[in-house]
Scaffold this motif. Structure first.
Motif, short mmCIF file in Angstrom:
data_model
loop_
_atom_site.label_atom_id
_atom_site.label_comp_id
_atom_site.label_asym_id
_atom_site.label_seq_id
_atom_site.Cartn_x
_atom_site.Cartn_y
_atom_site.Cartn_z
N GLY A 114 -5.43 7.75 -9.21
CA GLY A 114 -5.26 6.53 -8.43
C GLY A 114 -3.88 6.47 -7.80
N ALA A 115 -3.42 7.58 -7.25
CA ALA A 115 -2.03 7.70 -6.80
C ALA A 115 -1.76 7.05 -5.46
CB ALA A 115 -1.64 9.18 -6.74
N LEU A 116 -2.78 6.90 -4.61
CA LEU A 116 -2.56 6.44 -3.24
C LEU A 116 -3.59 5.39 -2.84
CD1 LEU A 116 -1.99 9.92 -1.52
CD2 LEU A 116 -0.21 8.27 -2.16
N ASP A 117 -3.16 4.52 -1.95
CA ASP A 117 -4.08 3.59 -1.29
C ASP A 117 -4.60 4.18 0.01
OD1 ASP A 117 -3.75 0.92 -2.88
OD2 ASP A 117 -1.69 1.59 -2.50
N VAL A 118 -3.78 5.02 0.64
CA VAL A 118 -4.11 5.62 1.94
C VAL A 118 -3.89 7.12 1.86
CG1 VAL A 118 -3.72 5.54 4.42
CG2 VAL A 118 -3.25 3.50 3.03
N ARG B 170 0.84 -1.20 0.00
CA ARG B 170 0.00 0.00 0.00
C ARG B 170 0.88 1.26 0.00
NH1 ARG B 170 -2.14 -3.47 3.76
NH2 ARG B 170 -4.27 -4.21 3.41
N ILE B 171 0.48 2.27 -0.77
CA ILE B 171 1.20 3.53 -0.83
C ILE B 171 0.34 4.59 -0.14
CG2 ILE B 171 2.24 5.28 -2.31
CD1 ILE B 171 3.64 2.54 -2.35
N ALA B 172 0.95 5.30 0.81
CA ALA B 172 0.24 6.31 1.60
C ALA B 172 0.88 7.68 1.39
CB ALA B 172 0.27 5.93 3.08
N GLY B 173 0.11 8.74 1.61
CA GLY B 173 0.67 10.09 1.48
C GLY B 173 -0.40 11.16 1.55
N GLY B 174 0.03 12.37 1.29
CA GLY B 174 -0.89 13.50 1.24
C GLY B 174 -0.94 14.35 2.49
N GLU B 175 -0.07 14.08 3.46
CA GLU B 175 -0.18 14.80 4.73
C GLU B 175 0.08 16.29 4.62
OE1 GLU B 175 4.11 14.35 6.92
OE2 GLU B 175 2.92 12.53 6.75
N MET B 176 0.89 16.71 3.64
CA MET B 176 1.19 18.13 3.50
C MET B 176 0.67 18.72 2.20
SD MET B 176 2.51 19.40 6.17
CE MET B 176 3.35 18.90 7.69
N ASN B 177 -0.20 18.01 1.51
CA ASN B 177 -0.89 18.59 0.36
C ASN B 177 -2.01 19.48 0.90
OD1 ASN B 177 0.27 15.86 -0.70
ND2 ASN B 177 -0.10 17.12 -2.51
N ARG B 178 -1.93 20.75 0.61
CA ARG B 178 -2.77 21.72 1.31
C ARG B 178 -4.08 22.06 0.61
NH1 ARG B 178 1.41 26.38 3.29
NH2 ARG B 178 -0.56 27.48 3.59
#
Length: 376
Positions: free
Chosen positions: A257-261, A237-245
């Motif tokens: 479809g860039a992330l699973d989480v 699984r690929i996770a991310g996005g915590e600092m995408n504002r």
């Protein structure tokens, strides 16, 4: 009910010994917390916390005199301020706290009430020797945790992988392991390079063999296509996005479809109002919503309310890496420190709003007039 005043104050906790965050080349000697209070003509006050509220001064008139329940309108204003200045989403959290108090309901029930608890994963913050990380993993299991996250940032990624190998060897399958590659974003003073797609793929394949639950931020946060390709190339699984504002970032990440989480943080990336929109969007397409929570205890609590209300992911991040990052450090502004129960759950009470109780003695002791990013 009308908003009569917005109060913003900063607090600074000295850290001795310093906290050596994996994502920051400079050891942190202080930990800053900003608290926002929204006052009303009915004597109800909402409380929120998050970033420094940079650029909010001079915009108070956009909210004073308005009904706090006009939350879509207020969130749009904060979104506009975010574009021009800084992240002022603490105000959105304070408004949700206020609405909960005004209705006598906990925020998670106002948001959907799917659950009142989530399993916490112990989110580690420092780079330590493999044996030390394995010992701490054993302690997490004894405390009830079912999952933990290890942060990478050795000069040689093979040394990072050795840490995972040592932990897996020590604990077997008693605990799920997440990995944060720390490639998504950088502190202002960090000029080191980041992974490219091929390196991220090589690491992902190694971690897949070790049964890692997810790989977080293996590429820069703006590399939407790279993340989508990596997700197609590996089974992890690929996770991310915590600092995408911005909301449109998540629309595009989801389209590709860039992330699973997906991991937007209500304290940093949209407040509860906009982050719920993101959660609904990505979960409708089968992905998970599991927010980043690394601000302070109020931020953890606010994210817990939203995640418990709507998330299909079984886990929520719990910043915890004692002795370097303890409940007392993370929650120094709060009277009641957040803790997991013996089964590894973070539980929500039925206290109205977010259920925040401030430590007034700590606030008086650590009040600070001028807080700078470099001091946090």
């Amino acid at each position: 009910m009308k908003i009569t005043a917005i109060d913003i104050k900063h607090y600074l906790l000295p850290l001795d010994p310093p906290f050596k965050a994996a994502w920051d080349p400079n050891p942190r000697k202080k930990f800053a917390s900003t608290i926002v209070k929204v006052h009303t003509d009915e004597g109800i006050t909402g409380i929120g916390s998050g970033d420094l509220m940079t650029g909010f001064e001079g915009h108070e008139h956009l909210f004073i005199g308005k009904d706090p329940f006009e939350i879509e309108r207020h969130a749009q204003m904060i979104y506009n301020i975010d574009f021009h200045y800084g992240r002022c989403w603490s105000l959105d959290l304070a408004l949700w706290d206020l609405m909960g108090k005004a209705t006598g309901q906990p925020v998670y029930k106002l948001l959907g009430g799917r659950s009142n608890k989530l399993l916490a994963y112990a989110s580690n913050g420092e780079i330590v020797e493999p044996e030390v990380r394995a010992e701490r993993a054993q302690l997490f299991i004894e405390q009830g945790f079912k999952a933990m996250k290890i942060r990478f940032h050795h000069a040689d990624v093979r040394d990072d992988i050795k840490v995972v190998e040592e932990v897996r060897k020590a604990v077997g399958n008693k605990i799920e392991i997440m990995i944060d590659a720390n490639q998504g974003w950088k502190m202002p003073w960090d000029t080191e390079g980041t992974w490219d797609l091929k390196k991220a793929y090589q690491v992902a394949k190694e971690l897949e063999q070790l049964g890692v639950f997810w790989l977080e931020e293996p590429l820069p946060h703006h590399d939407f296509r790279g993340l989508a390709k990596l997700r197609e190339m590996t089974g992890i699984r690929i996770a991310g996005g915590e600092m995408n504002r911005r909301l449109h970032d998540f629309v595009e990440l989801n389209r590709l479809g860039a992330l699973d989480v997906y991991q937007p943080d209500v304290a940093l990336s949209g407040g509860i109002t906009y982050t719920k929109k993101i959660a609904d969007l990505v979960q409708a397409d089968g992905a998970w919503f599991s927010p980043h929570t690394w601000t302070n205890g109020i931020g953890v609590l606010a994210n817990l309310h939203l995640a418990a209300a709507v998330s299909h992911c079984p886990y929520l991040e719990f910043p915890y890496d004692p002795p370097s990052w303890s409940d007392d450090r993370r929650d120094f502004v709060m009277a009641n420190k957040l803790k997991v129960d013996s089964d590894g759950y973070l539980n929500l009470s039925d206290a109205p709003g977010l259920g925040i109780e401030l430590d007034e003695e700590a606030l008086e002791r650590y009040a600070y007039k001028h807080v700078y990013v470099g001091e946090s």
